[in-house]
Motif scaffolding. Structure first.
Motif, PDB file in Angstrom:
ATOM      1  N   UNK A  65       0.830  -1.207   0.000  1.00  0.00           N
ATOM      2  CA  UNK A  65       0.000   0.000   0.000  1.00  0.00           C
ATOM      3  C   UNK A  65       0.863   1.254   0.000  1.00  0.00           C
ATOM      4  N   UNK A  66       1.942   1.208   0.762  1.00  0.00           N
ATOM      5  CA  UNK A  66       2.862   2.351   0.826  1.00  0.00           C
ATOM      6  C   UNK A  66       3.500   2.603  -0.543  1.00  0.00           C
ATOM      7  N   UNK A  67       3.914   1.510  -1.219  1.00  0.00           N
ATOM      8  CA  UNK A  67       4.523   1.664  -2.545  1.00  0.00           C
ATOM      9  C   UNK A  67       3.556   2.327  -3.532  1.00  0.00           C
ATOM     10  N   UNK A  68       2.275   2.026  -3.397  1.00  0.00           N
ATOM     11  CA  UNK A  68       1.274   2.609  -4.295  1.00  0.00           C
ATOM     12  C   UNK A  68       1.083   4.096  -4.054  1.00  0.00           C
ATOM     13  N   UNK A  69       1.172   4.512  -2.801  1.00  0.00           N
ATOM     14  CA  UNK A  69       0.842   5.882  -2.440  1.00  0.00           C
ATOM     15  C   UNK A  69       2.049   6.820  -2.408  1.00  0.00           C
ATOM     16  N   UNK A  70       3.221   6.287  -2.152  1.00  0.00           N
ATOM     17  CA  UNK A  70       4.385   7.160  -1.957  1.00  0.00           C
ATOM     18  C   UNK A  70       4.913   7.694  -3.291  1.00  0.00           C
ATOM     19  N   UNK A  71       5.124   9.009  -3.381  1.00  0.00           N
ATOM     20  CA  UNK A  71       5.680   9.602  -4.614  1.00  0.00           C
ATOM     21  C   UNK A  71       7.129   9.184  -4.863  1.00  0.00           C
ATOM     22  N   UNK A  72       7.772   8.678  -3.829  1.00  0.00           N
ATOM     23  CA  UNK A  72       9.171   8.232  -3.982  1.00  0.00           C
ATOM     24  C   UNK A  72       9.302   7.127  -5.025  1.00  0.00           C
ATOM     25  N   UNK A  73       8.234   6.370  -5.224  1.00  0.00           N
ATOM     26  CA  UNK A  73       8.314   5.204  -6.104  1.00  0.00           C
ATOM     27  C   UNK A  73       7.548   5.400  -7.411  1.00  0.00           C
ATOM     28  N   UNK A  74       7.296   6.654  -7.729  1.00  0.00           N
ATOM     29  CA  UNK A  74       6.513   6.970  -8.932  1.00  0.00           C
ATOM     30  C   UNK A  74       7.170   6.445 -10.201  1.00  0.00           C
ATOM     31  N   UNK A  75       8.491   6.550 -10.276  1.00  0.00           N
ATOM     32  CA  UNK A  75       9.208   6.129 -11.487  1.00  0.00           C
ATOM     33  C   UNK A  75      10.151   4.949 -11.231  1.00  0.00           C
ATOM     34  N   UNK A  76       9.863   4.210 -10.187  1.00  0.00           N
ATOM     35  CA  UNK A  76      10.711   3.064  -9.823  1.00  0.00           C
ATOM     36  C   UNK A  76      10.170   1.798 -10.479  1.00  0.00           C
ATOM     37  N   UNK A  77      11.052   0.980 -10.994  1.00  0.00           N
ATOM     38  CA  UNK A  77      10.644  -0.277 -11.636  1.00  0.00           C
ATOM     39  C   UNK A  77      10.606  -1.451 -10.670  1.00  0.00           C
ATOM     40  N   UNK A  78      11.475  -1.402  -9.668  1.00  0.00           N
ATOM     41  CA  UNK A  78      11.508  -2.513  -8.705  1.00  0.00           C
ATOM     42  C   UNK A  78      12.244  -2.078  -7.444  1.00  0.00           C
ATOM     43  N   UNK A  79      11.993  -2.797  -6.354  1.00  0.00           N
ATOM     44  CA  UNK A  79      12.732  -2.648  -5.101  1.00  0.00           C
ATOM     45  C   UNK A  79      13.264  -4.042  -4.776  1.00  0.00           C
ATOM     46  N   UNK A  80      14.581  -4.180  -4.718  1.00  0.00           N
ATOM     47  CA  UNK A  80      15.178  -5.523  -4.640  1.00  0.00           C
ATOM     48  C   UNK A  80      15.896  -5.794  -3.320  1.00  0.00           C
ATOM     49  N   UNK A  81      15.753  -7.022  -2.871  1.00  0.00           N
ATOM     50  CA  UNK A  81      16.569  -7.584  -1.781  1.00  0.00           C
ATOM     51  C   UNK A  81      16.441  -6.822  -0.459  1.00  0.00           C
ATOM     52  N   UNK A  82      15.238  -6.453  -0.109  1.00  0.00           N
ATOM     53  CA  UNK A  82      15.011  -5.841   1.200  1.00  0.00           C
ATOM     54  C   UNK A  82      14.553  -6.925   2.175  1.00  0.00           C
ATOM     55  N   UNK A  83      14.741  -6.672   3.460  1.00  0.00           N
ATOM     56  CA  UNK A  83      14.401  -7.680   4.458  1.00  0.00           C
ATOM     57  C   UNK A  83      13.012  -7.452   5.029  1.00  0.00           C
ATOM     58  N   UNK A  84      12.257  -8.521   5.084  1.00  0.00           N
ATOM     59  CA  UNK A  84      10.970  -8.498   5.767  1.00  0.00           C
ATOM     60  C   UNK A  84      10.935  -9.697   6.718  1.00  0.00           C
ATOM     61  N   UNK A  85       9.891  -9.770   7.525  1.00  0.00           N
ATOM     62  CA  UNK A  85       9.758 -10.884   8.468  1.00  0.00           C
ATOM     63  C   UNK A  85       8.362 -11.489   8.375  1.00  0.00           C
TER      64      UNK A  85
END
Length: 223
Positions: free
Chosen positions: A62-82
């Protein structure tokens, strides 16, 4: 399966292919973001996070959809989640866009690193060494097939300490050499006295006498 945008539909076979390629510890998920409450439209190895088709979009999605930081981003790779039970995941999210550049879906890869961390701990444990020089005063343990090799190597090491042929060493230097060799267990080897006598230019009886004197003097002998 719900009716999908043609672009998203083309990604469905990729979900299966990636899961088979990456293995059972890797969850592959396709999201249709037009319905965030039931965004998962294809999933393989869902046991990694416990999700199924019809599960909702995550808070990060949901954050990726709303945040302007990712407007022109193609992917976010290798981040850690739990996961909910605390397992660490190595995650990647690919943005899927329509012809107008609008995000219509996500292709997500979530790799369960539990086994990888177990291997890492195993490798680190078995690559942890104690310093032999601190334990026994020697830099390495030598593995030889003949006792003569061990004798010769010990002699070469001692010669390097004096910087000259042992036959030209003073008595004090010879006593120091003998003390060093004695500490290394040199005189436990058969033929050691005879070999050293030849190097020192003395008789084996003199070497025995030097050995007794070196042991008597102990720590007071220095090279």
């Amino acid at each position: 399966m719900k009716r999908l945008h043609p672009i998203l539909k083309a990604f469905v076979p990729m979900v299966k292919a990636l899961a088979e390629t990456l293995g059972p510890d890797c969850e592959v998920v396709l999201h249709d973001v037009s319905d965030p409450e039931r965004s998962v439209v294809a999933i393989e190895n869902g046991h990694v996070t416990g999700r199924t088709v019809g599960s909702p979009l995550t808070d990060f999605g949901l954050y990726l959809l709303r945040s302007p930081r990712f407007k022109n981003v193609d992917y976010v790779a290798n981040y850690m989640t739990r996961t909910n039970d605390g397992r660490k995941l190595r995650s990647t999210t690919v943005f899927i866009r329509n012809e107008a550049g609008e995000v219509i879906g996500f292709l997500c890869i979530n790799y369960d690193t539990t086994k990888a961390f177990a291997v890492k701990e195993f490798v680190e444990q078995y690559l942890k060494f104690q310093n032999l020089e601190e334990i026994a005063g020697t830099k390495e343990e030598r593995f030889v097939s003949k006792v003569e090799e061990l004798l010769l190597e010990a002699m070469q090491e001692i010669k390097s300490l004096t910087g000259k042929p042992l036959r030209f060493a003073s008595k004090e230097e010879k006593l120091a050499v003998i003390k060093k060799l004695d500490e290394k267990g040199f005189f436990l080897l058969k033929g050691a006295v005879e070999m050293l006598a030849k190097e020192l230019g003395n008789s084996k009886f003199t070497v025995y006498a030097y050995l007794r004197e070196a042991r008597k003097k102990g720590d007071s002998i220095m090279i």
